[in-house]
Design a protein around this motif. Structure first.
Motif, PDB file in Angstrom:
ATOM      1  N   SER A 169      44.477  91.301  -2.525  1.00 57.22           N
ATOM      2  CA  SER A 169      45.747  91.926  -2.136  1.00 57.22           C
ATOM      3  C   SER A 169      46.937  91.195  -2.742  1.00 57.22           C
ATOM      4  CB  SER A 169      45.860  91.947  -0.607  1.00 57.22           C
ATOM      5  OG  SER A 169      44.875  92.786  -0.034  1.00 57.22           O
ATOM      6  N   ILE A 170      46.867  89.866  -2.778  1.00 56.62           N
ATOM      7  CA  ILE A 170      47.947  89.089  -3.408  1.00 56.62           C
ATOM      8  C   ILE A 170      48.012  89.394  -4.902  1.00 56.62           C
ATOM      9  CG2 ILE A 170      48.705  86.748  -3.991  1.00 56.62           C
ATOM     10  CD1 ILE A 170      47.493  85.859  -1.276  1.00 56.62           C
ATOM     11  N   MET A 171      46.854  89.495  -5.539  1.00 55.01           N
ATOM     12  CA  MET A 171      46.825  89.866  -6.960  1.00 55.01           C
ATOM     13  C   MET A 171      47.463  91.238  -7.158  1.00 55.01           C
ATOM     14  SD  MET A 171      42.939  88.573  -7.814  1.00 55.01           S
ATOM     15  CE  MET A 171      42.922  89.064  -9.538  1.00 55.01           C
ATOM     16  N   THR A 172      47.239  92.147  -6.216  1.00 53.11           N
ATOM     17  CA  THR A 172      47.818  93.484  -6.299  1.00 53.11           C
ATOM     18  C   THR A 172      49.334  93.432  -6.252  1.00 53.11           C
ATOM     19  OG1 THR A 172      45.880  94.462  -5.222  1.00 53.11           O
ATOM     20  CG2 THR A 172      47.910  95.761  -5.213  1.00 53.11           C
ATOM     21  N   ILE A 173      49.884  92.649  -5.327  1.00 54.27           N
ATOM     22  CA  ILE A 173      51.336  92.529  -5.204  1.00 54.27           C
ATOM     23  C   ILE A 173      51.936  91.998  -6.507  1.00 54.27           C
ATOM     24  CG2 ILE A 173      53.195  91.309  -4.007  1.00 54.27           C
ATOM     25  CD1 ILE A 173      51.363  91.316  -1.506  1.00 54.27           C
ATOM     26  N   LEU A 174      51.308  90.985  -7.082  1.00 51.10           N
ATOM     27  CA  LEU A 174      51.806  90.412  -8.333  1.00 51.10           C
ATOM     28  C   LEU A 174      51.728  91.414  -9.474  1.00 51.10           C
ATOM     29  CD1 LEU A 174      50.216  86.835  -8.101  1.00 51.10           C
ATOM     30  CD2 LEU A 174      52.607  87.473  -7.695  1.00 51.10           C
ATOM     31  N   LEU A 175      50.643  92.172  -9.532  1.00 48.72           N
ATOM     32  CA  LEU A 175      50.480  93.145 -10.613  1.00 48.72           C
ATOM     33  C   LEU A 175      51.477  94.295 -10.490  1.00 48.72           C
ATOM     34  CD1 LEU A 175      46.596  93.261 -10.975  1.00 48.72           C
ATOM     35  CD2 LEU A 175      48.241  92.510 -12.699  1.00 48.72           C
ATOM     36  N   VAL A 176      51.751  94.730  -9.261  1.00 51.17           N
ATOM     37  CA  VAL A 176      52.766  95.774  -9.074  1.00 51.17           C
ATOM     38  C   VAL A 176      54.126  95.263  -9.544  1.00 51.17           C
ATOM     39  CG1 VAL A 176      54.032  97.116  -7.354  1.00 51.17           C
ATOM     40  CG2 VAL A 176      51.543  96.966  -7.214  1.00 51.17           C
ATOM     41  N   ALA A 177      54.436  94.001  -9.241  1.00 50.68           N
ATOM     42  CA  ALA A 177      55.710  93.413  -9.681  1.00 50.68           C
ATOM     43  C   ALA A 177      55.776  93.356 -11.210  1.00 50.68           C
ATOM     44  CB  ALA A 177      55.867  92.011  -9.087  1.00 50.68           C
ATOM     45  N   VAL A 178      54.683  92.956 -11.862  1.00 51.97           N
ATOM     46  CA  VAL A 178      54.654  92.892 -13.327  1.00 51.97           C
ATOM     47  C   VAL A 178      54.764  94.291 -13.920  1.00 51.97           C
ATOM     48  CG1 VAL A 178      53.265  92.252 -15.330  1.00 51.97           C
ATOM     49  CG2 VAL A 178      53.361  90.727 -13.355  1.00 51.97           C
ATOM     50  N   TRP A 179      54.117  95.272 -13.281  1.00 54.13           N
ATOM     51  CA  TRP A 179      54.193  96.667 -13.742  1.00 54.13           C
ATOM     52  C   TRP A 179      55.632  97.164 -13.702  1.00 54.13           C
ATOM     53  CZ3 TRP A 179      54.911 101.113 -10.370  1.00 54.13           C
ATOM     54  CH2 TRP A 179      54.798 102.344 -11.033  1.00 54.13           C
ATOM     55  N   LEU A 180      56.335  96.909 -12.607  1.00 54.60           N
ATOM     56  CA  LEU A 180      57.730  97.327 -12.496  1.00 54.60           C
ATOM     57  C   LEU A 180      58.603  96.613 -13.522  1.00 54.60           C
ATOM     58  CD1 LEU A 180      58.087  97.387  -8.596  1.00 54.60           C
ATOM     59  CD2 LEU A 180      58.043  99.365 -10.129  1.00 54.60           C
ATOM     60  N   LEU A 181      58.340  95.318 -13.735  1.00 48.34           N
ATOM     61  CA  LEU A 181      59.094  94.565 -14.740  1.00 48.34           C
ATOM     62  C   LEU A 181      58.869  95.146 -16.127  1.00 48.34           C
ATOM     63  CD1 LEU A 181      60.819  92.120 -15.567  1.00 48.34           C
ATOM     64  CD2 LEU A 181      58.710  90.782 -15.692  1.00 48.34           C
ATOM     65  N   ASN A 182      57.633  95.478 -16.436  1.00 45.49           N
ATOM     66  CA  ASN A 182      57.327  96.058 -17.745  1.00 45.49           C
ATOM     67  C   ASN A 182      58.010  97.405 -17.946  1.00 45.49           C
ATOM     68  OD1 ASN A 182      55.841  94.097 -19.008  1.00 45.49           O
ATOM     69  ND2 ASN A 182      53.857  94.965 -18.539  1.00 45.49           N
ATOM     70  N   LEU A 183      58.069  98.213 -16.890  1.00 41.56           N
ATOM     71  CA  LEU A 183      58.769  99.499 -16.998  1.00 41.56           C
ATOM     72  C   LEU A 183      60.227  99.280 -17.372  1.00 41.56           C
ATOM     73  CD1 LEU A 183      57.409 101.557 -13.941  1.00 41.56           C
ATOM     74  CD2 LEU A 183      56.948 101.969 -16.366  1.00 41.56           C
ATOM     75  N   GLY A 184      60.857  98.319 -16.703  1.00 39.76           N
ATOM     76  CA  GLY A 184      62.247  98.015 -17.016  1.00 39.76           C
ATOM     77  C   GLY A 184      62.417  97.476 -18.424  1.00 39.76           C
TER      78      GLY A 184
END
Length: 391
Positions: free
Chosen positions: A348-363
């Motif tokens: 679950s922690i890995m998921t939170i980090l990956l969602v954050a990286v995904w949003l950063l990449n979109l930006g």
């Protein structure tokens, strides 16, 4: 550092040049754009696999799945527009030593589409969708097997050979789509009738094994290249995370297929003890493969941290997301099998980090388009082709 300054100088000169029309920018829409859809679909699939949920998580997953479909349609429209308005661009893209390696990303996006359709579509649909997924699975398997063989043949014979000293994990991409047939099988098998489930599982194990062993050979070459020539240039180091994908997706596929075994049917009716052997064995091998994935994850992470000052954003940075979604799901599946809350929380922690990286990449991707560091002459994966035309 001089090379880096030259690169920054080139970016500045291009940004200050006169505008390129939309038609001209579309000419540089490459197969690498499908890393965006791979990652977005991977995030939706990861959210669906969560062991620790909250109200609305499924809805968020469905929204991201819809966004993924919109992105996928957009990519197909743009890549088709490029090839229609530039005759010969399709052949050039499939024989280009860099861009062609990302052609399989389109097929990987379709694999993610099938897995997400199973996760979000089947629970809300009738049996027709289960049948449709079965048909699409076999079509996908046949097409990607031919693509893997044909793609490597083109790379072997196209004449634009690359040196082993420039080897990166992207060399495994041509076989990656057929390998994900195993991941699709692990996803859809549990909803299939027994008479269809066993052939799907057998085919999935076969394709997963094929892809993993080809990737294992490639990873051996990759490690040899690192020992001889050192780390890639900082801008290419995000691609090192591709090596995390094959063992991660094989790990989760083995667990998924073993838990979908049709008990009391066919082979398992004649050998009832086989199921009791195969499921623990699948878990053991999954843990072995998880540690293998962790090894490559650690190497890639340290390399990127070391070179972060010279790292700038490109589409290759989407490899921060997609391979690691498989790593996170494999962690969760192992936690489920061991009934370990600690391992589940790690997932679950890995998921939170990956969602954050995904949003950063979109930006960062939106910024790169605006700043003209992508979809611009000399900036995308077809830049070598552009130099050849000028020469």
């Amino acid at each position: 550092m001089s090379t880096r300054r030259e690169s920054l100088g080139d970016e500045k000169s291009v940004s200050c040049s006169e505008d390129v029309p939309l038609r001209g920018r579309i000419e540089h829409f490459t197969w690498t754009w499908f890393t965006l859809t791979m990652s977005t679909g991977g995030i939706a699939n990861l959210l669906n696999a969560q062991p620790n949920t909250f109200a609305g998580l499924t809805t968020i997953g469905k929204i991201i799945f819809i966004v993924f479909i919109v992105m996928l349609v957009f990519n197909f429209m743009m890549i088709a527009t490029r090839f229609i308005q530039s005759p010969g661009a399709l052949t050039a893209s499939l024989t280009h030593p860099t861009e062609s390696l990302f052609f399989p990303c389109m097929w990987l996006s379709l694999a993610v589409l099938l897995m997400n359709t199973q996760a979000f579509g089947v629970p809300s649909s009738g049996p027709w969708l289960v049948t449709a997924l079965k048909v699409l699975f076999w079509i996908y398997l046949a097409c990607t097997l031919l693509v893997a063989i044909g793609h490597y043949h083109v790379l072997f014979t196209a004449g634009k050979h690359v040196s082993i000293h420039s080897m990166t994990p992207s060399w495994v991409l041509p076989v990656f789509p057929v390998m994900l047939s195993g991941s699709i099988a692990s996803s859809i098998a549990s909803s299939q009738p027994y008479e269809d489930r066993l052939p799907i599982i057998v085919a999935g194990v076969s394709c997963q094994g094929l892809g993993f062993f080809v990737s294992l050979i490639m990873m051996a070459l990759y490690l040899g290249r690192l020992m001889v020539d050192g780390l890639p240039a900082p801008k290419l180091r995000p691609g090192m995370f591709m090596a995390v994908g094959p063992p991660s997706f094989t790990s989760l596929a083995l667990i998924g297929m073993s838990t979908s075994i049709p008990q009391g049917y066919g082979y398992f009716a004649e050998h009832p003890m086989a199921m009791d052997v195969l499921q623990p064995l699948a878990l053991v091998f999954a843990i072995f493969l998880w540690s293998f994935a962790f090894f490559f994850y650690g190497i890639a992470l340290v390399a990127c941290v070391q070179g972060y000052k010279d790292l700038y954003w490109s589409l290759v940075c989407w490899t921060f997301v997609f391979p690691n979604t498989g790593f996170a799901i494999a962690t969760i599946k192992i936690g489920d099998q061991l009934n370990s809350e600690g391992i589940k929380w790690v997932g679950s922690i890995m998921t939170i980090l990956l969602v954050a990286v995904w949003l950063l990449n979109l930006g960062m991707q939106a910024r790169a388009i605006y700043k003209r560091t992508m979809l611009w002459p000399g900036k995308d994966e077809d830049r070598d082709e552009l130099r050849d035309k000028k020469a």
